[in-house]
Structure formats: structure tokens, C-alpha cells
Design a protein around this motif. Structure first.
Motif, short mmCIF file in Angstrom:
data_model
loop_
_atom_site.label_atom_id
_atom_site.label_comp_id
_atom_site.label_asym_id
_atom_site.label_seq_id
_atom_site.Cartn_x
_atom_site.Cartn_y
_atom_site.Cartn_z
N ILE A 55 37.23 7.62 11.15
CA ILE A 55 35.56 8.19 10.83
C ILE A 55 35.19 8.82 9.78
N HIS A 79 33.92 4.94 18.15
CA HIS A 79 33.57 6.07 18.23
C HIS A 79 32.40 6.45 17.77
N ALA A 82 30.04 7.23 20.46
CA ALA A 82 30.54 8.70 21.72
C ALA A 82 30.59 9.74 20.47
N THR A 83 30.20 10.32 19.32
CA THR A 83 30.69 11.63 18.34
C THR A 83 29.43 11.30 18.39
N ARG A 84 28.25 10.58 18.24
CA ARG A 84 27.33 10.92 17.83
C ARG A 84 26.34 11.36 18.67
N THR A 88 33.72 12.70 23.31
CA THR A 88 34.99 12.79 22.44
C THR A 88 35.17 11.79 21.95
N VAL A 89 35.77 11.92 20.52
CA VAL A 89 37.50 11.36 20.47
C VAL A 89 38.98 11.91 20.13
N THR A 90 39.33 11.92 20.69
CA THR A 90 40.90 11.96 21.02
C THR A 90 41.58 11.35 20.60
N ASP A 126 43.16 6.03 17.98
CA ASP A 126 42.39 6.46 18.87
C ASP A 126 41.72 6.32 20.44
N VAL A 128 37.93 7.42 22.75
CA VAL A 128 37.15 7.82 23.46
C VAL A 128 37.61 8.53 24.88
N PRO A 132 29.66 9.93 26.14
CA PRO A 132 27.85 10.72 26.20
C PRO A 132 27.66 11.17 27.10
#
Length: 185
Positions: A55, A79, A82-84, A88-90, A126, A128, A132
């Protein structure tokens, strides 16, 4: 009609996305993820954020999500979405590439035409872990609770799997559906 841009995030399958779109007679062009947002906005009718290794190497992808264009994120592209938007991405529990059976929960729009379950090829290095706010879960699997998400109001969609690889059953359907979204203004 303007093309759909495939944003190259250095993933090994990005060229296969372009190939699949061309095989479906969908006008497409691959662009670097460092392309200025205004060039992207003025040059295409929709974006596919391709996969990639990190990312941290997604260039301007987050800024492209503010252009008002339809967007489909594939793997790393999901990803970025989702983060934007506050998700959360793990690290995933299952790691590298492999087959997974995905359960489709919402057959509307991007996953229209799929059966209730579909065998796909995905990386779960990785994934989500928190969807969001404002996004819906479209699909899940036994190893990933967010295999596909969407915010139809913004025309933004994402899938964890790689529809463009031959191991994903009827992957072309995702791209045909996205092409339709880009044509609906």
C-alpha cells in the motif's frame, strides 16, 4: 467513449486485467499510479485500481477516489479504498495465493450474474478487517469477512480476489458489470 484506466500498482496480474478488458472489447489503457489526478479525471470514464505488493507504493490512488469516477479496486486496490474511507486492513489468516469459495451476499451491480457461491483465486496476505462506514459487504468466505465491498452511491467497488486470472470462475463478469457501471453516467 473514453477508456477505462487500469492503474498499475506493480502487481503481477495488472497486465491480465488489461488483456481481459481488451478480450471483452472494452477500451482500456494502463496508467502509472503516479499519473496526476487531473489527467486521470479528464482521460477516462472509470478506474480499476490494480493489485500490487504494498500500500506504500500506490502513488496517487487515494486521490483518484475523490475524482467522482466509478472505481473498482482489485486486491490491493480494495485495500486502498478501505483505508481511504476509514476502514482497516490487517494481515490475513491465510497468507498467499490460492483458491477460495466466496459466498455472494449481494448480487446487485458488480456481482450481478453470479451464483450464490463462486470459486475464485485470491491472496489473503492482507485483507479488509473493518469495512468503511457507508460501504456494504457484498461477499465473504470462510477465511475473509470482506471478500467484496461497495458504496453504490459513489460507484466505488472492491474485490479481494483476482477476477482476471483463469482460476477465478467467470471473472469476466466483474469487469463486464463494472463496464456497465461506467456507462451509466
Amino acid at each position: 467513449m473514453l477508456p477505462i484506466f487500469v492503474v498499475n500498482n506493480f502487481g503481477q496480474f495488472n497486465h491480465l486485467i488489461v488483456r481481459m478488458l481488451r478480450d471483452l472489447d472494452i477500451d482500456t489503457k494502463m496508467v502509472q499510479n503516479t499519473t496526476p489526478p487531473e489527467e486521470v479525471r479528464d482521460g477516462c470514464r472509470g478506474l480499476i485500481l490494480g493489485g500490487g505488493p504494498s500500500i506504500e507504493r500506490t502513488g496517487n490512488c487515494a486521490a483518484y477516489l475523490d475524482l467522482g469516477l466509478p472505481v473498482l479496486g482489485v486486491c490491493l486496490g480494495l485495500h486502498v479504498i478501505a483505508t481511504r474511507f476509514g476502514g482497516t486492513v490487517t494481515p490475513g489468516r491465510s497468507g498467499g495465493y490460492g483458491a477460495v469459495e466466496v459466498t455472494i451476499e449481494d448480487h446487485d451491480t458488480i456481482l450481478a450474474g453470479y451464483p450464490d457461491t463462486v470459486e475464485v483465486w485470491a491472496s489473503h496476505q492482507d485483507e479488509v478487517s473493518v469495512i468503511p462506514a457507508g460501504f456494504n459487504r457484498l461477499a465473504h468466505s470462510p477465511i475473509c469477512q470482506a471478500e467484496a465491498i461497495a458504496c453504490p452511491k459513489m460507484r466505488i467497488y472492491g474485490v479481494q480476489w483476482h477476477p482476471e486470472v483463469s482460476h477465478s470462475l467467470d471473472g469476466r463478469v466483474v469487469y463486464q458489470n463494472f463496464d456497465q457501471v461506467t456507462r451509466e453516467g
